[in-house]
Design a protein around this motif. Sequence first.
Motif, PDB file in Angstrom:
ATOM      1  N   UNK A 227       0.886  -1.328  -0.080  1.00  0.00           N
ATOM      2  CA  UNK A 227       0.157  -0.139   0.065  1.00  0.00           C
ATOM      3  C   UNK A 227       0.880   1.305  -0.083  1.00  0.00           C
ATOM      4  N   UNK A 228       0.655   2.007  -1.014  1.00  0.00           N
ATOM      5  CA  UNK A 228       1.681   3.265  -1.222  1.00  0.00           C
ATOM      6  C   UNK A 228       0.526   4.513  -0.760  1.00  0.00           C
ATOM      7  N   UNK A 229       1.280   5.506   0.147  1.00  0.00           N
ATOM      8  CA  UNK A 229       0.812   6.643   0.599  1.00  0.00           C
ATOM      9  C   UNK A 229       1.169   7.952   0.209  1.00  0.00           C
ATOM     10  N   UNK A 230       0.350   8.613   0.009  1.00  0.00           N
ATOM     11  CA  UNK A 230       0.596  10.022  -0.368  1.00  0.00           C
ATOM     12  C   UNK A 230      -0.042  11.029   0.896  1.00  0.00           C
ATOM     13  N   UNK A 231       0.893  12.217   1.228  1.00  0.00           N
ATOM     14  CA  UNK A 231      -0.016  12.984   2.378  1.00  0.00           C
ATOM     15  C   UNK A 231       0.366  14.308   1.754  1.00  0.00           C
ATOM     16  N   UNK A 232      -0.885  15.068   2.051  1.00  0.00           N
ATOM     17  CA  UNK A 232      -0.787  16.699   1.613  1.00  0.00           C
ATOM     18  C   UNK A 232      -1.133  17.104   3.021  1.00  0.00           C
ATOM     19  N   UNK A 233       0.042  17.891   3.358  1.00  0.00           N
ATOM     20  CA  UNK A 233      -0.106  18.814   4.650  1.00  0.00           C
ATOM     21  C   UNK A 233      -0.374  20.149   4.484  1.00  0.00           C
ATOM     22  N   UNK A 234      -1.233  20.464   5.406  1.00  0.00           N
ATOM     23  CA  UNK A 234      -1.665  22.114   5.520  1.00  0.00           C
ATOM     24  C   UNK A 234      -1.062  23.057   6.681  1.00  0.00           C
ATOM     25  N   UNK A 235      -0.117  22.404   7.602  1.00  0.00           N
ATOM     26  CA  UNK A 235       0.201  23.209   8.550  1.00  0.00           C
ATOM     27  C   UNK A 235       2.062  23.560   8.198  1.00  0.00           C
ATOM     28  N   UNK A 236       2.474  22.323   8.416  1.00  0.00           N
ATOM     29  CA  UNK A 236       4.133  22.314   8.240  1.00  0.00           C
ATOM     30  C   UNK A 236       4.542  20.924   8.055  1.00  0.00           C
ATOM     31  N   UNK A 237       5.976  20.605   7.660  1.00  0.00           N
ATOM     32  CA  UNK A 237       6.336  19.276   7.392  1.00  0.00           C
ATOM     33  C   UNK A 237       6.473  18.633   8.697  1.00  0.00           C
ATOM     34  N   UNK A 238       5.906  17.287   8.820  1.00  0.00           N
ATOM     35  CA  UNK A 238       5.948  16.507   9.914  1.00  0.00           C
ATOM     36  C   UNK A 238       7.081  15.250   9.709  1.00  0.00           C
ATOM     37  N   UNK A 239       7.723  14.895  10.757  1.00  0.00           N
ATOM     38  CA  UNK A 239       8.868  13.898  10.435  1.00  0.00           C
ATOM     39  C   UNK A 239       7.928  12.561  10.089  1.00  0.00           C
ATOM     40  N   UNK A 240       7.068  12.189  10.814  1.00  0.00           N
ATOM     41  CA  UNK A 240       6.390  10.780  10.737  1.00  0.00           C
ATOM     42  C   UNK A 240       5.576  10.868   9.394  1.00  0.00           C
TER      43      UNK A 240
END
Length: 485
Positions: A227-240
């Motif tokens: 399973x591949x994951x893609x993340x779109x952040x709205x605040x700041x870059x998060x390490x996890x």
Amino acid sequence: MPYSDDEYEAEADSGDEVPQKKGTRRSGVSTRSQTKPAPPSKEKWEEIHRSWDQVVEGADGSIASSVITLLESTKRKRVLRDATPLQRGIIRHMILVLDLSTAMMEKDFRPTRYLVTLRYAVEFIREFFEQNPISQLGIVGMKDGVAERVSEMSGNPVDHISAVQKLRQVEPKGSPSLQNALDMSRAALFHTPSHGTREVLLIFAGLSSSDPGDIHETIYSLIEDKISCRVVGLAAQVAICTELCRKTNPGDTTAYGVAMHEFHFRELLMEATIPPVTRKAKSSVPSLLMMGFPSREVEKQASFCACHGKPTKGGYRCSRCTSKVCALPSDCPTCGLTLILSTHLARSYHHLFPLENWAEVPWKRAAKSTHCFGCQSPFPPVPDGNATKSSTATATASGTSSSNSVSSRYACGKCRRHFCVDCDVFAHEVLHNCPGCLSMGAGVGEGGGGSGVGKVIGKGMGKVKGKVSNRNGDGVGDKGDVMVI
């Protein structure tokens, strides 16, 4: 006075002559190096680009030409993609995870992050099924430290859009939980067939996650289930989130992006509508898949459909068991056969054979066209030599000459026809074919569907026959036929 390790240099405007010597300790230890450490590199979301810094006055003293250049440059960025034909998974299974925590109530996106996310989620659902008509989607929400299912996995965009619109009546609360959302997404994708992709698109607005256990174990489980994951952040870059995208996409960190503004947020979402590239040879082993191509029927008397159990006067009959379903594409509830239309399969081919990018036309080759070949809108007239040099210099000074044409003309590499920037965007994002190549006959145009005709004949329930022409993105399926691909 203690000795200094640093070198003292007199100021240039000082009248005293001071010898420049390096200070040393009494013990005779050598001085420290005078090299300064390199400044830390900035993240992309920390860089600020102001559009008004690129505005340059023209020869007549106006900025109209610079404004037009900036608008064309913005449109061209949407179509300048890698046109290399690659193997992609056109049958996709995706879970869209929405952040429903209190972090979505921030007003850095107007009116709030929550309302902007819901609006863009509706646009994403429409575009996802437009680009991937034979794929399926499910929606999961995160709030109060738990994950809740918003809509079930299905290929009907109407159900997903109605479920997202109902979220407007729900107020975000609590904190998000990445682990619970990933576990629920993994459970929904666990029983999906192996011939399709398994993806998770996560919209995350918080800076922390309230997890009940070790999230690293969940990440390893996602890797085992492919399973591949893609993340779109709205605040700041998060390490996890960076680690999640890097491990589930083999070493690729471009799957994680932080939105700098609303337009960038929409761009990051729409990037997920393109099918992912097949990276490993083991995951690209061809397999046989049986599909049915039913035709729509209109009945005089209402009958119950097999998918919802509601009486309807129209629908589609399964090619194998003759059960009625309301909409396509879908799986037959009775026999499990995948039911699609031939146009659905044909519309997926443009990802495998993308339309090549059109080249910018310089002024010296712009004289052969006066109107756009597509919409017949007039082009700017070709100026004389001095005006041509000044316009080229203006475009170079504004920093946009590498993305858009100074003559407002774009040429296809095969038919050499000239088009405007609006037709360029329409051909690459909607039509996926070149109008000039199609008008010249079958010998030239490949377009977004590749070239050649493929026939597939197999044995199954009764007469099994199918034909797919992928040259111009056309598909043919006889009534009640079943095709094995």
